[in-house]
Design an enzyme around this catalytic site. Sequence first.
Site: not given
Length: 258
Positions: A65, A112, A132
């Site tokens: 995203a 996710e 991440e």
Amino acid sequence: MSSGILFELDNHVARVTLDRPKALNSIDPEMDSALFEAWTEINSNPDIWVAVLGATGEKAFCAGANVSGGTEGDGRRMALGGGLTGVGGPMLTLRKPLVAAVQGYAIGGGFELAMCADIIVAADNAQFGIPETKVGIIGEAGIMHRAIRQLPHHIAMALILTGERIDAQQAERYGLVNEVVPLEKLLETATSWAERIASASPLAVQAAKDAVLSRAGWPLDVALATRYEPIEAYANSADRLEGRAAFAEKRAAQWTGR
């Protein structure tokens, strides 16, 4: 629907397709708003009994995203994925069953979003990852909380701490996905899952999903003692009477979702 996704309805099955293949179907604000509209329509339309979430292109289901906490048309904040993930804003609960058809990269927010589904079908080229820590970006940690609940502890921790990915075969072995199929069979297989779900009583399916997920994190004695409004409402539905009649008459039930 807004651009960024495709939305179709076919015989009680809604198809939601991420449609930014050149951007590896990454979620931008426009797609986020479109997804919010799609989930809202699916929840509110009684003729939709199950949804399939897929993506165009072969390279990626969703590569993450570039938006955090987008806004719906009236300016309200929503969570990532049109509200589905609970990251960056209020969570939208999808009451209907959701089947995800995943190919290529499903990483970060895309991973996710896939984990929000009730059933996951993966193409044999699928890869799942939490990048991440590898790229040095840690924000809202929703993906990590989902991974530790949906994967074996040490597998989830390895993904979180290294930023490395697992392939479709590993994901199936760890119980993350229900089925792995060749890429060319992905949509067909996901549709088959959706049709199998849609052949059951839609109100019973929705009541079952609500009961299971609303008490998933509670002790068993609490879950057993809870009264579930959708289950109680189903007792007075036309579909419950139809189910009894079909069983007595040894025929296939004709569900109406009412």
